[in-house]
Design a protein around this motif. Structure first.
Motif, PDB file in Angstrom:
ATOM      1  N   ASP A 153      -7.022   9.839  -7.054  1.00  0.00           N
ATOM      2  CA  ASP A 153      -7.648   9.476  -8.320  1.00  0.00           C
ATOM      3  C   ASP A 153      -8.938  10.239  -8.593  1.00  0.00           C
ATOM      4  N   ALA A 176       1.139   6.886  -6.828  1.00  0.00           N
ATOM      5  CA  ALA A 176       0.036   7.819  -7.095  1.00  0.00           C
ATOM      6  C   ALA A 176       0.451   9.263  -6.803  1.00  0.00           C
ATOM      7  N   LEU A 177       1.220   9.468  -5.742  1.00  0.00           N
ATOM      8  CA  LEU A 177       1.703  10.813  -5.437  1.00  0.00           C
ATOM      9  C   LEU A 177       2.624  11.309  -6.544  1.00  0.00           C
ATOM     10  N   GLN A 211       2.107   1.792  -3.545  1.00  0.00           N
ATOM     11  CA  GLN A 211       1.010   2.270  -4.396  1.00  0.00           C
ATOM     12  C   GLN A 211       0.739   3.756  -4.151  1.00  0.00           C
ATOM     13  N   LEU A 212       0.768   4.178  -2.883  1.00  0.00           N
ATOM     14  CA  LEU A 212       0.570   5.590  -2.572  1.00  0.00           C
ATOM     15  C   LEU A 212       1.711   6.420  -3.147  1.00  0.00           C
ATOM     16  N   LEU A 263      -3.799   4.157   4.023  1.00  0.00           N
ATOM     17  CA  LEU A 263      -2.959   4.376   2.841  1.00  0.00           C
ATOM     18  C   LEU A 263      -3.769   4.215   1.556  1.00  0.00           C
ATOM     19  N   THR A 264      -4.621   3.214   1.509  1.00  0.00           N
ATOM     20  CA  THR A 264      -5.460   2.979   0.332  1.00  0.00           C
ATOM     21  C   THR A 264      -6.432   4.131   0.122  1.00  0.00           C
ATOM     22  N   ALA A 282       0.831  -1.214   0.000  1.00  0.00           N
ATOM     23  CA  ALA A 282       0.000   0.000   0.000  1.00  0.00           C
ATOM     24  C   ALA A 282       0.862   1.259   0.000  1.00  0.00           C
ATOM     25  N   ARG A 327      -5.997   7.252   1.041  1.00  0.00           N
ATOM     26  CA  ARG A 327      -5.223   8.391   0.551  1.00  0.00           C
ATOM     27  C   ARG A 327      -4.866   8.217  -0.923  1.00  0.00           C
ATOM     28  N   THR A 328      -4.596   6.993  -1.340  1.00  0.00           N
ATOM     29  CA  THR A 328      -4.315   6.721  -2.751  1.00  0.00           C
ATOM     30  C   THR A 328      -5.550   6.981  -3.598  1.00  0.00           C
ATOM     31  N   ARG A 329      -6.697   6.524  -3.147  1.00  0.00           N
ATOM     32  CA  ARG A 329      -7.946   6.731  -3.900  1.00  0.00           C
ATOM     33  C   ARG A 329      -8.289   8.204  -4.025  1.00  0.00           C
TER      34      ARG A 329
END
Length: 111
Positions: A90, A27-28, A23-24, A82-83, A20, A85-87
């Motif tokens: 998007d 995405a950042l 992935q974050l 974390l997920t 996670a 924050r990643t979403r």
């Protein structure tokens, strides 16, 4: 458990947390943003601790599976955070446009 290296620091954390986190970070990077995160880690003696990281577009992580005699830190809440924050990265965001661009917009034609 996974070993994660970042900015000269290597730490061990739960597989799901490491995944996670990466992935974050990705995405950042795409969104050209930075954030701080707190990650639970397992010290070399087995004690639970945490690291605080600043991650952003230039972040370069390395993650690999490791065998450890110690239990992984609890991961469900951290992975969820974390997920989430990643979403958020998007989601579409409003953007300002200039007066000259407004004149070129055709509100009657389909997008």
């Amino acid at each position: 458990m996974k070993s994660v290296s970042y900015a000269g620091l290597t730490f061990e954390t739960a597989d799901e947390i490491a995944d996670a986190l990466l992935q974050l970070a990705a995405a950042l990077g795409v969104n050209e943003r930075s954030e701080t995160v707190d990650i639970p880690v397992v010290e070399q003696n087995g004690d639970l601790s945490s690291v605080q990281l600043v991650i952003g577009p230039a972040s370069q992580f390395i993650s690999k599976p490791v065998t450890s005699p110690y239990n992984e830190p609890a991961s469900a809440e951290v992975v969820e955070r974390l997920t989430y924050r990643t979403r958020l990265l998007d989601l579409p965001r409003a953007a300002a446009i200039s007066d000259s661009e407004i004149g070129r917009l055709d509100f009657d034609s389909p997008a």
